[in-house]
Every structure is written in C-alpha cells, then in structure tokens.
Design an enzyme around this catalytic site. Structure first.
Site, PDB file in Angstrom:
ATOM      1  NE  ARG A   1      23.745  66.103  67.199  1.00  0.00           N
ATOM      2  CZ  ARG A   1      22.491  65.762  66.905  1.00  0.00           C
ATOM      3  NH1 ARG A   1      21.490  66.491  67.358  1.00  0.00           N
ATOM      4  NH2 ARG A   1      22.230  64.683  66.203  1.00  0.00           N
TER       5      ARG A   1
ATOM      6  CD  GLU B   1      22.520  67.488  74.598  1.00  0.00           C
ATOM      7  OE1 GLU B   1      22.189  66.331  74.313  1.00  0.00           O
ATOM      8  OE2 GLU B   1      22.328  68.451  73.852  1.00  0.00           O
TER       9      GLU B   1
ATOM     10  CG  HIS C   1      19.036  66.581  72.382  1.00  0.00           C
ATOM     11  ND1 HIS C   1      20.366  66.333  72.148  1.00  0.00           N
ATOM     12  CD2 HIS C   1      18.437  66.487  71.166  1.00  0.00           C
ATOM     13  CE1 HIS C   1      20.568  66.106  70.855  1.00  0.00           C
ATOM     14  NE2 HIS C   1      19.404  66.196  70.242  1.00  0.00           N
TER      15      HIS C   1
HETATM   16  P1  NAP Z   1      20.898  68.959  56.411  1.00  0.00           P
HETATM   17  O1  NAP Z   1      19.704  69.009  55.514  1.00  0.00           O
HETATM   18  O2  NAP Z   1      22.070  68.126  56.009  1.00  0.00           O
HETATM   19  O3  NAP Z   1      21.380  70.459  56.661  1.00  0.00           O
HETATM   20  C1  NAP Z   1      22.606  70.751  57.247  1.00  0.00           C
HETATM   21  C2  NAP Z   1      22.978  72.167  56.899  1.00  0.00           C
HETATM   22  O4  NAP Z   1      24.218  72.471  57.551  1.00  0.00           O
HETATM   23  C3  NAP Z   1      23.182  72.401  55.404  1.00  0.00           C
HETATM   24  O5  NAP Z   1      22.298  73.418  55.020  1.00  0.00           O
HETATM   25  C4  NAP Z   1      24.620  72.880  55.295  1.00  0.00           C
HETATM   26  O6  NAP Z   1      24.648  73.969  54.389  1.00  0.00           O
HETATM   27  C5  NAP Z   1      24.916  73.351  56.713  1.00  0.00           C
HETATM   28  N1  NAP Z   1      26.343  73.308  56.980  1.00  0.00           N
HETATM   29  C6  NAP Z   1      27.162  72.232  56.975  1.00  0.00           C
HETATM   30  N2  NAP Z   1      28.429  72.618  57.216  1.00  0.00           N
HETATM   31  C7  NAP Z   1      28.398  73.961  57.361  1.00  0.00           C
HETATM   32  C8  NAP Z   1      29.391  74.952  57.607  1.00  0.00           C
HETATM   33  N3  NAP Z   1      30.680  74.615  57.733  1.00  0.00           N
HETATM   34  N4  NAP Z   1      29.004  76.234  57.710  1.00  0.00           N
HETATM   35  C9  NAP Z   1      27.719  76.572  57.570  1.00  0.00           C
HETATM   36  N5  NAP Z   1      26.720  75.684  57.327  1.00  0.00           N
HETATM   37  C10 NAP Z   1      27.066  74.399  57.222  1.00  0.00           C
HETATM   38  O7  NAP Z   1      20.506  68.448  57.869  1.00  0.00           O
HETATM   39  P2  NAP Z   1      19.130  68.664  58.653  1.00  0.00           P
HETATM   40  O8  NAP Z   1      18.268  67.473  58.462  1.00  0.00           O
HETATM   41  O9  NAP Z   1      18.584  70.010  58.342  1.00  0.00           O
HETATM   42  O10 NAP Z   1      19.691  68.624  60.160  1.00  0.00           O
HETATM   43  C11 NAP Z   1      20.583  69.631  60.609  1.00  0.00           C
HETATM   44  C12 NAP Z   1      21.134  69.312  61.976  1.00  0.00           C
HETATM   45  O11 NAP Z   1      20.140  69.482  62.970  1.00  0.00           O
HETATM   46  C13 NAP Z   1      21.603  67.863  62.184  1.00  0.00           C
HETATM   47  O12 NAP Z   1      22.906  67.655  61.672  1.00  0.00           O
HETATM   48  C14 NAP Z   1      21.529  67.693  63.669  1.00  0.00           C
HETATM   49  O13 NAP Z   1      22.771  67.943  64.286  1.00  0.00           O
HETATM   50  C15 NAP Z   1      20.508  68.727  64.121  1.00  0.00           C
HETATM   51  N6  NAP Z   1      19.306  68.078  64.656  1.00  0.00           N
HETATM   52  C16 NAP Z   1      18.957  68.326  65.951  1.00  0.00           C
HETATM   53  C17 NAP Z   1      17.836  67.721  66.489  1.00  0.00           C
HETATM   54  C18 NAP Z   1      17.404  67.985  67.902  1.00  0.00           C
HETATM   55  O14 NAP Z   1      16.765  67.123  68.495  1.00  0.00           O
HETATM   56  N7  NAP Z   1      17.700  69.131  68.457  1.00  0.00           N
HETATM   57  C19 NAP Z   1      17.080  66.843  65.718  1.00  0.00           C
HETATM   58  C20 NAP Z   1      17.459  66.622  64.413  1.00  0.00           C
HETATM   59  C21 NAP Z   1      18.580  67.254  63.884  1.00  0.00           C
HETATM   60  P3  NAP Z   1      25.789  74.114  53.254  1.00  0.00           P
HETATM   61  O15 NAP Z   1      26.070  72.750  52.725  1.00  0.00           O
HETATM   62  O16 NAP Z   1      25.244  75.038  52.252  1.00  0.00           O
HETATM   63  O17 NAP Z   1      26.942  74.725  53.980  1.00  0.00           O
END
Ligand code: NAP
Length: 316
Positions: A235, A264, A282
């Site tokens: 994000r 954005e 995005h």
């Molecule tokens: P996910 O499986 O829940 O992974 C999120 C990761 O964030 C976890 O590995 C968690 O690791 C880490 N995290 C959370 N808090 C943290 C902190 N304080 N410090 C360090 N790491 C932290 O989610 P996902 O499906 O992979 O998606 C991840 C993100 O990608 C979404 O939340 C979204 O914002 C973004 N996204 C962007 C797009 C786009 O179009 N660009 C599309 C989809 C998603 P730990 O729990 O081990 O800390």
C-alpha cells in the site's frame, strides 16, 4: 425474506456490481454529491445490512456508526486497511476479504516491476517509439535481475509467492516480518534496516496497519542504497513518499517500481521524469481472471451470510 441492502461506497468492478444488483438492493453512495452523502446514508440506514468495499474505500468508524443494522463488510480486496476492524469486532459485524485468488497476479507484478526497473524496460520502449534507436544507435547497458538478493517485507501469501518466483531466477531470498517463519529456508531479519542493507531489491508485501505505516523510511531507503531498488506492491502509505522522492532525486536510491502511492490517484510529479522509476496505477490484482474470482468470492460470502452458512473467507 427481506432483501439484503448493500452499500457501495465507491464504484466497483462492473461484473461485481451487476451480480450484486441482481441479488440485492444496492445503494451507490458516490451517486450522491459529497455534501449529501451523510444524509443518503442516514435516509437508507434502516435497509443497509452490508457494505462492499475495496482498496479505495470500505467501512470507517463513522460509516459503521451511521449504520445500526450493519451485519457484514465484504471487501473486494485482501487488504483491510479501509475497514475499522476493532469497531466491527466490538459490534459483532462480520468482515470478509479476498485472499489467495489475487496472490499470483500481485506476485507476478512485483517481479515484473523489479525487472522493468533494472532492465529499464519502459525507458527502452520509449527509446524505440521515439525513433532514438535509429537516430542515436544502440540502447545503453542495464543491470541484471537474475541472481540479485531479494528482501521481502511480510512473508505472507503474496510475499511467499514473490519468493517462489524470485527463486526461479536464482535470487537468494531474505525477509522481515514480526516473527520468523518455521517452514522456509529464507534468511530472516528481525530488523528491517539490516534486511535493506543486505538486499538488492526490497519488496513491500506486508499488510498496512498503524505499525507498518511508513515502515520504509529514510533510514531504510539509505540502507538499501544507490544500487538498491524498492518495489512496492503493498500500500502507498507503507513508504514515506517525500523521502522516497528525495532519495531518488539525490541518487541515494538506485530505483523504484511502484504500483501503489500515498494519495492515489495522485503521484508525485517529480517521479515522472526519472528513468530509474516504473510507475503503474495500482493494478496488482487487475486482470480479468482475478477480478472475476474476487467478485465471486464477495458474492459467495454475502450469500453464505444471508443463508446463515459459514463464511468462505472470514476475517472477523
Ligand atoms: P497476508 O498473507 O496476511 O500477509 C501479510 C504479511 O504482512 C504477513 O506475512 C505479516 O507477517 C506481515 N506483517 C503484518 N504486520 C507486520 C509488521 N508490523 N511488520 C512486518 N510485517 C508485518 O496478506 P497477503 O495476501 O500476502 O497481502 C499482503 C498485502 O498486499 C495486503 O494487505 C494488501 O495491502 C497488499 N495487496 C496489494 C495489492 C495491489 O493491488 N497492489 C493486491 C493485493 C494485496 P507477520 O505476521 O509474520 O509479521
């Protein structure tokens, strides 16, 4: 049975909107002028039992407070940063998102951005289109992607998918998150500055929370350094954008591939003139295949809720 009233705060994917309208009574908030939106919500609050949000708008505390009959917030996104999760928990409002179905597309884009920055793909494309190949001769040499060390912030679903892809390019993988993951051989850093100092491409793939706001700050950018590349598919607010622009301008950072931005659709204009930067609007999950699968998941969650069945992808 009373039809489910569904509030859409912003325009949605066309297929999702038409499928929702086929099943439920849909309230389109953006069709009211901005100064009338609170009145619109108040006038329809008795009917609205669901909100369908996305990465632009979801359900903040004010919206939730204005909807006493709200039962479910179904997000057309995996990120939940536009939903007040604490308030939903407090009120017993269910929350769903769209995990997994978008993972591959976002990971593909992360790798694509890294390669595009290092190999200057967009710049080279402009070189051909402008006729410069004819007038100036061969394009300059660029930097290899294969074998570069990749640092991933957040080894979740998307982070892991990026790691898997980068491995196929012979890239050593390291990562930073709150805890070390047991089932990987990737190198874990408990300190983000150390990770940045020890990788060539740093990819932001964590969720946006109060803790991860501006997680990529000046110190991290300086640790990544003049040969380093930042890729952000998380994000916009994960990165301190003015610091990023300054680091690129001053040559303290080697390049950036950005899918997301702090405000954005506004993007700092200074980035437009930088050839070591690739900017996309995005589009991480923006393929027909994935957006349809996300829409089906939103509908499936709402249907399950209406029929009092287990939700497909519950978060709260
Ligand atoms: P996910 O499986 O829940 O992974 C999120 C990761 O964030 C976890 O590995 C968690 O690791 C880490 N995290 C959370 N808090 C943290 C902190 N304080 N410090 C360090 N790491 C932290 O989610 P996902 O499906 O992979 O998606 C991840 C993100 O990608 C979404 O939340 C979204 O914002 C973004 N996204 C962007 C797009 C786009 O179009 N660009 C599309 C989809 C998603 P730990 O729990 O081990 O800390």
């Amino acid at each position: 049975m009373e039809s489910l009233g569904v509030l859409l705060p912003v325009p949605m994917n066309a297929y999702l909107e038409s499928e929702l309208a086929r099943r439920y009574k849909v309230f389109r908030l953006w069709e009211s002028p901005p100064e009338r939106r609170q009145d619109f919500i108040r006038a329809n609050a008795a009917a609205i039992r669901a909100v369908v949000g996305n990465s632009k708008a979801g359900a903040d505390a004010d919206t939730i407070d204005a909807l006493p009959r709200l039962e479910i917030v179904a997000c057309f996104s995996v990120g939940l940063d536009k939903v007040d999760l604490a308030k939903c928990r407090e009120r017993g409002i269910r929350v769903t998102n769209t995990p997994d179905v978008l993972t591959d597309d976002v990971a593909d884009l992360a790798i694509g951005l890294a390669i595009a920055v290092l190999r200057r793909l967009c710049q080279a494309d402009r070189y051909v289109r402008s006729g410069a190949w004819l007038s100036k001769g061969d394009y300059k040499l660029t930097t290899r992607f294969s074998g570069k060390t990749i640092g991933i912030i957040g080894l979740g679903r998307i982070g892991l998918a990026i790691a898997k892809r980068a491995e196929a390019f012979g890239c050593p993988i390291s990562y930073y998150s709150r805890s070390e993951k047991p089932n990987t051989n990737y190198k874990y850093y408990s300190n983000l500055v150390d990770l940045a100092a020890n990788c060539h491409v740093l990819v932001v793939a964590c969720s946006l929370t109060e803790e991860t706001y501006h997680i990529v700050n000046r110190e991290v950018l300086d640790a990544l350094g003049p040969k380093g590349v930042l890729v952000n598919i998380g994000r916009g607010p994960h990165v301190d954008e003015p610091e990023l622009v300054a680091a690129l301008r001053e040559g303290r950072l080697g390049g950036a591939g950005l899918d997301v931005f702090e405000q954005e659709p506004y993007v700092p204009e200074e980035l437009f003139g930088m050839e070591n930067v690739v900017l996309v609007p995005h589009v991480g999950s923006g393929t027909n295949e994935t957006r349809n699968a996300m829409a089906d998941l939103v509908i499936g969650n709402l249907e399950a809720h209406v029929m009092n069945k287990p939700l497909l992808t519950p978060v709260v």
